[in-house]
Design an enzyme around this catalytic site. Structure first.
Site, PDB file in Angstrom:
ATOM      1  N   LYS A  39       0.818  -1.226   0.000  1.00 27.57           N
ATOM      2  CA  LYS A  39       0.000   0.000   0.000  1.00 27.57           C
ATOM      3  C   LYS A  39       0.848   1.270   0.000  1.00 27.57           C
ATOM      4  CE  LYS A  39      -0.539   0.151   4.981  1.00 27.57           C
ATOM      5  NZ  LYS A  39      -1.025  -0.658   6.096  1.00 27.57           N
ATOM      6  N   ARG A 134      -7.480  -1.149  17.365  1.00 29.63           N
ATOM      7  CA  ARG A 134      -7.976  -0.914  16.016  1.00 29.63           C
ATOM      8  C   ARG A 134      -8.825  -2.143  15.685  1.00 29.63           C
ATOM      9  NH1 ARG A 134      -4.151   0.398  10.854  1.00 29.63           N
ATOM     10  NH2 ARG A 134      -4.226  -1.876  10.670  1.00 29.63           N
TER      11      ARG A 134
HETATM   12  C1  LIG Z   1       0.018  -1.317   6.658  1.00 31.06           C
HETATM   13  C2  LIG Z   1      -0.182  -2.588   7.367  1.00 31.06           C
HETATM   14  C3  LIG Z   1       0.917  -3.416   7.651  1.00 31.06           C
HETATM   15  C4  LIG Z   1       2.349  -3.053   7.288  1.00 31.06           C
HETATM   16  O1  LIG Z   1       2.895  -2.172   8.211  1.00 31.06           O
HETATM   17  P1  LIG Z   1       4.419  -1.666   8.063  1.00 31.06           P
HETATM   18  O2  LIG Z   1       4.632  -0.873   9.288  1.00 31.06           O
HETATM   19  O3  LIG Z   1       4.484  -0.847   6.818  1.00 31.06           O
HETATM   20  O4  LIG Z   1       5.288  -2.872   7.987  1.00 31.06           O
HETATM   21  C5  LIG Z   1       0.668  -4.627   8.282  1.00 31.06           C
HETATM   22  N1  LIG Z   1      -0.583  -4.996   8.627  1.00 31.06           N
HETATM   23  C6  LIG Z   1      -1.660  -4.226   8.386  1.00 31.06           C
HETATM   24  C7  LIG Z   1      -3.012  -4.692   8.800  1.00 31.06           C
HETATM   25  C8  LIG Z   1      -1.495  -2.999   7.744  1.00 31.06           C
HETATM   26  O5  LIG Z   1      -2.564  -2.237   7.506  1.00 31.06           O
END
Ligand SMILES: *Cc1c(COP(=O)(O)O)cnc(C)c1O
Length: 359
Positions: A39, A134
């Protein structure tokens, strides 16, 4: 219309490949597979391909549109939606992904219906809230909801997952990763199921893996930032073994003037409703570059030239103090910035920002 090449975000594909290889290898040796999270780069397919070349077999994204783009481009990886699905995206979810992170039984029922219609099996990773508040099922409700999930046709309960750090700022610990492992054992005992995946963290969980403070049994991390930027914003550190200067912003100077550092006149609120607070430094040399809050989270940028200071910005302008740089800055020059996670995310989603792959 001619091609507008600035502001431009430049992403070094070779460095992203190297970071992927490093993280996949480091975690692999400790029994943890990596779901690469796309993302942060809006799932730009060439970059995702570099992640796959670096050893990633599973890709997760929070937006179904990104996943559709990756599948249509032909990315060779298993796709997962990592935001709890909306009911309005279920058919595409089933069509384009192998699985998703979930916390609502009603949503999983809708997925089951759609999967039956499409004659597919959809993998569910049930999210557990271990305290960040969350997404996720409260731990004492997990066994009951699992009992319901396993009755649903065309659904495979692949495993459990948890997320911390994102909302509540809760840090990963032995205790909160152990909650997941214990629950997986309880499920295996109660229902005789094999829990394949325990998706225990993200970039910030690497910290407790390095320190040996993670519960034994975690099988997966979902990693974005460590691969894309070599950083861990939540723990405010670089990730050892990775490369940091993967992403740069280049913006063009549109004005250079010597002016006071403090505005003249009665001060109201700025364009974003905040009361400005200006330090009096007398007359300073200032430059404006053509990028703004409409394109970028400007507080997550730092000039590569440490003698340039970001004074602030508005929707379309970024104001720099260039009094101390040894370079002679002129209209038309390009100023370069290091980009942190939230700046990258916003720059990649702005249609006014040119994206270019280097390296
Ligand atoms: C964005 C996201 C991640 C990745 O997090 P990073 O800190 O970029 O490694 C992992 N799990 C979920 C549910 C996310 O939304």
């Amino acid at each position: 219309m001619g091609k507008i090449i600035y502001p431009r975000i430049e992403i070094n594909i070779g460095k992203i490949r190297e970071n992927t290889e490093y993280v996949v290898d480091y975690c692999g040796k400790k029994g943890i597979e990596i779901m690469g999270i796309s993302k942060g780069i809006c799932a730009m397919p060439q970059l995702v391909e570099a992640m796959v070349e670096g050893g990633i077999r599973k890709i997760g994204d929070s937006r179904i549109q990104n996943i559709v783009n990756m599948v249509e481009y032909g990315i060779n990886a298993q796709m997962y939606l990592i935001r709890i699905p909306m009911l309005c995206e279920i058919d595409d979810l089933v069509k384009y992904t192998l699985g998703s992170l979930n916390s609502e039984l009603d949503t999983i029922k809708a997925i089951s219906e759609s999967a039956k219609m499409q004659n597919k099996i959809h993998n569910v990773i049930l999210m557990v809230d271990v305290g960040d508040l969350r997404e996720g099922v409260w731990p004492d409700k997990v066994l009951d909801i699992v009992g319901e999930i396993i009755k649903l046709p065309n659904i495979k309960l692949e495993g459990l997952g948890a997320n911390v750090g994102c909302y509540g700022g809760v840090l990963p610990t032995y205790e909160n990763t152990k909650i997941l492992v214990d629950l997986a054992n309880d499920i295996e005992k109660e229902y005789g199921l094999n829990i394949e995946t325990i998706s225990g963290g993200s970039t910030l969980t690497l910290d407790i893996l390095e320190k040996g403070e993670i519960a034994k049994g975690i099988t997966q991390f979902r990693i974005g930032e460590a691969i894309l930027l070599g950083r861990d914003t939540t723990n405010f550190r670089i990730v050892p073994g990775t490369i940091q200067d993967t992403v740069k912003l280049k913006a063009q100077v549109i004005e250079v003037k010597t002016k006071p550092s403090v505005p003249i006149g009665k001060i109201g609120r700025d364009a974003f409703g905040n009361i400005p607070n200006h330090k009096d430094m007398g007359n300073i040399k200032r430059a404006i570059v053509a990028v703004g809050k409409q394109d970028c989270r400007i507080d997550a940028l730092t000039p590569v030239d440490k003698n340039i200071e970001i004074m602030g910005g508005s929707s379309d302008h970024l104001l720099l103090n260039i009094s101390n740089t040894k370079y002679d800055v002129n209209v038309g020059d390009i100023v370069e910035f290091d980009v942190f996670y939230s700046a990258m995310l916003s720059l990649m989603t702005s249609k006014y920002v040119n994206r270019s792959i280097v390296g």
